[in-house]
Scaffold this active site. Structure first.
Site, mmCIF file in Angstrom:
data_model
loop_
_atom_site.group_PDB
_atom_site.id
_atom_site.type_symbol
_atom_site.label_atom_id
_atom_site.label_comp_id
_atom_site.label_asym_id
_atom_site.label_seq_id
_atom_site.Cartn_x
_atom_site.Cartn_y
_atom_site.Cartn_z
ATOM 1 C CG HIS A 56 36.597 36.270 31.680
ATOM 2 N ND1 HIS A 56 36.024 35.033 31.464
ATOM 3 C CD2 HIS A 56 35.638 37.009 32.285
ATOM 4 C CE1 HIS A 56 34.783 35.023 31.922
ATOM 5 N NE2 HIS A 56 34.522 36.216 32.417
ATOM 6 C CD GLU A 58 40.776 32.830 30.324
ATOM 7 O OE1 GLU A 58 40.422 31.681 30.628
ATOM 8 O OE2 GLU A 58 40.333 33.852 30.891
ATOM 9 C CB CYS A 86 34.203 30.851 30.107
ATOM 10 S SG CYS A 86 34.554 32.500 29.427
ATOM 11 C CB CYS A 89 38.002 32.951 27.350
ATOM 12 S SG CYS A 89 37.738 34.263 28.570
#
Length: 157
Positions: A56, A58, A86, A89
């Site tokens: 991801h 992040e 999410c 993260c």
């Protein structure tokens, strides 16, 4: 708390990162980590490109920031993300002791910084992240909507 000109500047950089994800058919999410006015980490979704469920934006930006600073504690770092994080993260942000998160669009299906759940400020955790959402929310949301529209059209042909 109102957003500053610097917040707007760095979210624009995060939006540019999100657009880079489109080259590999990844969901267009971008992130930029700032420390003392300088970028120390950046990332865009690479799950499809890397076949990695943890790739991801992040997480990539957080890893880059920790490497650049030579520390796992990201004291003084602000993370700008184009989508509300999410659970994975948000958990990484808490574990990294990130002091501040600024995000664009909320994620009503998986958001973990206040919409579905709030890991970033959960009362049982030992660290809380200051969260500010909504900066360029419509622009980030439209980038996501356009991406998913294209996927649906591809699926129909």
């Amino acid at each position: 708390m109102p957003f500053t000109d610097d917040d707007r500047k760095w979210m624009r950089v995060a939006l540019s990162e999100a657009e880079r994800a489109l080259a590999t058919d990844d969901v267009p999410v971008g992130a930029v980590a700032l420390y003392r006015g300088a970028i120390v980490g950046r990332g865009h979704n690479r799950r499809e490109a890397d076949n990695d469920p943890t790739a991801h934006a992040e997480i990539i930006a957080i890893r880059a920031a920790a490497a650049a600073l030579g520390l796992w504690r990201l004291d003084g770092v602000t993370l700008y993300c184009t989508l509300e994080p999410c659970s994975m993260c948000a958990g990484a942000m808490v574990l990294a002791r990130l002091p501040r998160l600024v995000y664009a669009a909320t994620d009503p299906k998986a958001g973990a910084a206040g919409s579905v759940t709030d890991i970033t400020r959960h009362y049982r955790l030992n660290h809380h992240v200051q969260v500010e959402g909504g900066l360029f929310a419509e622009e980030a949301a439209e980038l996501l909507r356009a991406f998913f529209r294209r996927l649906r059209v591809k699926g129909e042909s």
